[in-house]
Design a protein around this motif. Structure first.
Motif, PDB file in Angstrom:
ATOM      1  N   ALA A  76      -3.143  47.882  -2.641  1.00 39.89           N
ATOM      2  CA  ALA A  76      -3.643  47.301  -3.887  1.00 39.89           C
ATOM      3  C   ALA A  76      -3.691  48.336  -4.998  1.00 39.89           C
ATOM      4  O   ALA A  76      -3.773  49.546  -4.760  1.00 39.89           O
ATOM      5  CB  ALA A  76      -5.034  46.718  -3.672  1.00 39.89           C
ATOM      6  N   VAL A  77      -3.653  47.857  -6.231  1.00 42.45           N
ATOM      7  CA  VAL A  77      -3.906  48.727  -7.379  1.00 42.45           C
ATOM      8  C   VAL A  77      -5.365  49.171  -7.318  1.00 42.45           C
ATOM      9  O   VAL A  77      -6.263  48.362  -7.090  1.00 42.45           O
ATOM     10  CB  VAL A  77      -3.620  47.983  -8.700  1.00 42.45           C
ATOM     11  N   SER A  78      -5.618  50.470  -7.495  1.00 44.60           N
ATOM     12  CA  SER A  78      -6.969  51.024  -7.442  1.00 44.60           C
ATOM     13  C   SER A  78      -7.649  50.751  -6.107  1.00 44.60           C
ATOM     14  O   SER A  78      -8.802  50.309  -6.045  1.00 44.60           O
ATOM     15  CB  SER A  78      -7.833  50.468  -8.590  1.00 44.60           C
ATOM     16  N   ALA A  79      -6.956  51.021  -5.017  1.00 43.71           N
ATOM     17  CA  ALA A  79      -7.551  50.876  -3.683  1.00 43.71           C
ATOM     18  C   ALA A  79      -8.798  51.753  -3.577  1.00 43.71           C
ATOM     19  O   ALA A  79      -8.818  52.894  -4.034  1.00 43.71           O
ATOM     20  CB  ALA A  79      -6.535  51.261  -2.622  1.00 43.71           C
ATOM     21  N   ASP A  80      -9.849  51.216  -2.966  1.00 40.99           N
ATOM     22  CA  ASP A  80     -11.127  51.933  -2.908  1.00 40.99           C
ATOM     23  C   ASP A  80     -11.326  52.712  -1.614  1.00 40.99           C
ATOM     24  O   ASP A  80     -12.271  53.491  -1.506  1.00 40.99           O
ATOM     25  CB  ASP A  80     -12.286  50.957  -3.101  1.00 40.99           C
TER      26      ASP A  80
END
Length: 282
Positions: A76-80
């Motif tokens: 994902a975009v901006s994976a946490d």
């Protein structure tokens, strides 16, 4: 590098009683090594609070155990995930984390496993500790602590290190408008040794549902009242006469955590008064 501390990372899978038992034994084995200062457990967020609370009851050490996961996949975009793991390792390596019980770290917030619950389907800030607030914050790898836990846990728990080979079946019965006795009967027929009521409001239910639970309690099944509201305490003898019906009041534990404690409690006693004391202390 994490301040020279050694952290053991243990992966997990879909949670069953058997996996809990295996994981808890592995955690205790690892923490018995003097060279290990803490453990980080990677875990899916859906049942993280239950695994964390189970470990909080059976871990035989005051060394930190930290559960961590992510709300976004690595693609994902901006994976946490990467930041969460960094922060979890930093918390486990922090000397001030010792003696605080099992912790959950996500989205820069440190939670006590006993207190926290998942509150949102997709938000990064899904974990909250609605009754007593978070344990602290961890910003860019530096923990900042708030108050210490108020309940018995880990090395101070009567269950510490006493991990059974199997856990008794405990089912959760969900209260709702017009709920009948069918779910209680089905759980008992399936072999449940204990029942947790996810009650409306202050741990309440319909006359039919409460009546079926009272009959189960009369027949030796331990019944714990909790609330589906997700915050607040279910105290004894407020809306329901627990003394008369033989129920246990779940206090601040939500239904899923009340189930965990009842499973362990039943490995020791079926006396509702003794079980109540455990719910008052843990």
């Amino acid at each position: 590098e994490i301040s020279g501390e050694q952290i053991a990372s243990i992966g997990s899978q879909d949670m069953t009683d058997a996996v809990w038992i295996k994981l808890a034994r592995r955690v205790n084995q690892v923490l018995a090594d003097p060279a290990i200062h803490g453990v980080v457990v990677t875990h899916g967020t859906d049942t993280m609070e239950e695994t964390g609370y189970f470990l909080n009851l059976v871990t035989k050490s005051d060394k930190p155990v930290v559960l961590v996961g992510s709300m976004r996949p690595a693609t994902a975009v901006s994976a946490d995930g990467p930041m969460n793991i960094l922060n979890a390792a930093a918390v486990a390596a922090d000397p001030d984390a010792r003696g605080r019980g099992v912790l959950v770290v996500l989205n820069d917030v440190i939670h006590y496993a006993r207190e926290t619950t998942k509150t949102n389907t997709t938000s990064l800030q899904t974990f909250a500790s609605p009754n007593r607030g978070p344990a602290g914050l961890v910003l860019f790898g530096k923990p900042r602590w708030f108050s210490k836990p108020a309940w018995r846990h880990t090395a101070g728990s009567v269950f510490a290190g006493a991990i059974p080979d199997a856990l008794p079946r405990v089912d959760i019965v969900y209260a709702h408008a017009n709920a009948g006795a069918e779910h209680v009967k089905a759980s008992l027929a399936a072999g449940a040794k204990g029942l947790v009521l996810a009650g409306v409001g202050d741990g309440n239910g319909t006359e039919a549902l409460v009546g079926a639970l009272a009959q189960a309690a009369k027949n030796g099944i331990v019944v714990v009242r909790s609330s589906r509201t997700n915050s607040g305490a279910v105290a004894r003898n407020v809306e329901i006469d627990d003394d008369k019906l033989g129920f246990v009041a779940g206090q601040e534990l939500n239904p899923q955590k009340a189930r965990v404690l009842l499973q362990l409690a039943l490995t020791r006693t079926k006396d509702p008064k003794a079980v109540q004391q455990l719910f008052d202390e843990y």
